[in-house]
Scaffold this active site. Structure first.
Site, mmCIF file in Angstrom:
data_model
loop_
_atom_site.group_PDB
_atom_site.id
_atom_site.type_symbol
_atom_site.label_atom_id
_atom_site.label_comp_id
_atom_site.label_asym_id
_atom_site.label_seq_id
_atom_site.Cartn_x
_atom_site.Cartn_y
_atom_site.Cartn_z
ATOM 1 N N CYS A 74 11.668 -4.956 0.223
ATOM 2 C CA CYS A 74 11.558 -5.571 1.550
ATOM 3 C C CYS A 74 10.738 -6.871 1.487
ATOM 4 C CB CYS A 74 11.006 -4.562 2.544
ATOM 5 S SG CYS A 74 11.397 -4.993 4.239
ATOM 6 N N HIS B 224 13.372 0.692 1.972
ATOM 7 C CA HIS B 224 12.123 1.335 1.532
ATOM 8 C C HIS B 224 12.386 2.723 0.926
ATOM 9 C CE1 HIS B 224 9.245 -1.444 3.518
ATOM 10 N NE2 HIS B 224 10.269 -1.664 4.325
ATOM 11 N N GLU C 202 10.568 4.329 -0.963
ATOM 12 C CA GLU C 202 9.305 5.053 -1.140
ATOM 13 C C GLU C 202 8.975 5.977 0.027
ATOM 14 O OE1 GLU C 202 9.671 1.931 -0.414
ATOM 15 O OE2 GLU C 202 8.212 1.305 1.096
HETATM 16 N N1 GLN Z 1 9.853 -8.768 7.914
HETATM 17 C C1 GLN Z 1 8.870 -8.629 6.871
HETATM 18 C C2 GLN Z 1 8.610 -9.948 6.179
HETATM 19 O O1 GLN Z 1 9.231 -10.926 6.439
HETATM 20 C C3 GLN Z 1 9.291 -7.617 5.841
HETATM 21 C C4 GLN Z 1 9.281 -6.235 6.447
HETATM 22 C C5 GLN Z 1 8.968 -5.138 5.478
HETATM 23 O O2 GLN Z 1 8.510 -5.353 4.361
HETATM 24 N N2 GLN Z 1 9.129 -3.933 5.948
HETATM 25 O O3 GLN Z 1 7.751 -9.984 5.353
#
Ligand code: GLN
Length: 207
Positions: free
Chosen positions: A83, A185, A187
């Site tokens: 992410c 995610h 995890e």
């Molecule tokens: N929207 C977040 C960002 O731009 C990422 C979101 C996440 O890691 N769950 O960093």
């Protein structure tokens, strides 16, 4: 004889560090937090967790980790970015503040918060190339997630959004050499196969 568990760092400046530690342990690695360049030097692989990529970017620089991390990536340290971690490993990012930097390891263009406000968090089951037990779909949890908008020829696509909705077909997991990214995610689901996949990459690099 079983090889010893590789020591895998988790960048621990912001984000869901504890969940990755649990998943790495279950996947046969020894997790350890990384906040300093000296700690980075001791690990065989690194996870960059989800969180807020703009904050992690600033903190990496404040902790003097930015250049050591770029050097480690250029030296083929295996790194898995989930992410926000995916955003930080991309060469180019869209919908980001003008001063946001990335570690730029992978030939990707990644759009931040790509799934939009209405569906900013959702879950789906998808196919992920190369996991153990390939018949079993992987539960993917997306939280204000990015997607891959463009990928270079050296990038292997590992998963896409399934179905027929507006995001169908978008690339949400990819690998380039020793670097792995997912928009989602793993995890948080208790299914440790993505972490096992990454531990396999770390073991292969060490061998
Ligand atoms: N929207 C977040 C960002 O731009 C990422 C979101 C996440 O890691 N769950 O960093």
């Amino acid at each position: 004889m079983a090889t010893p568990s590789p020591i895998i760092g988790i960048l621990a400046v912001q984000g869901d560090v504890r969940e990755h530690a649990r998943a790495l342990l279950a996947a046969g690695a020894q997790p350890t937090p990384v906040r300093r360049p000296q700690e980075l030097a001791t690990v065989a692989g690194l996870v960059i967790p989800g969180g807020e990529s703009t904050v992690i970017d600033k903190l990496m620089r404040a902790f003097d980790l930015f250049e050591p991390l770029r050097t480690a990536i250029a030296g083929a340290l295996p790194v898995y970015g989930s992410c926000a971690g995916m955003i930080l490993l991309a060469r180019e990012i869209l919908d980001a503040p003008a001063d946001q930097q990335t570690l730029s390891g992978m030939d990707l263009t990644v759009r931040r918060n790509a799934f939009g406000r209405q569906v900013d968090s959702f879950e789906t089951d998808l196919t992920f190339v190369g996991l153990r037990d390939p018949q079993r779909l992987l539960r993917a949890v997306f939280i204000r997630a990015p997607w891959v908008e463009r990928h270079g020829p050296g990038v292997e696509v590992l998963a896409r959004v399934p179905g027929t909705g507006p995001a169908a077909g978008r690339v949400v997991a990819a690998r380039q050499g020793d670097l792995l990214v997912t928009s989602f995610h793993p995890e948080v689901t208790g299914d440790t196969r993505v972490h096992e996949f990454f531990v396999g990459m770390v073991r292969a690099r060490r061998a």
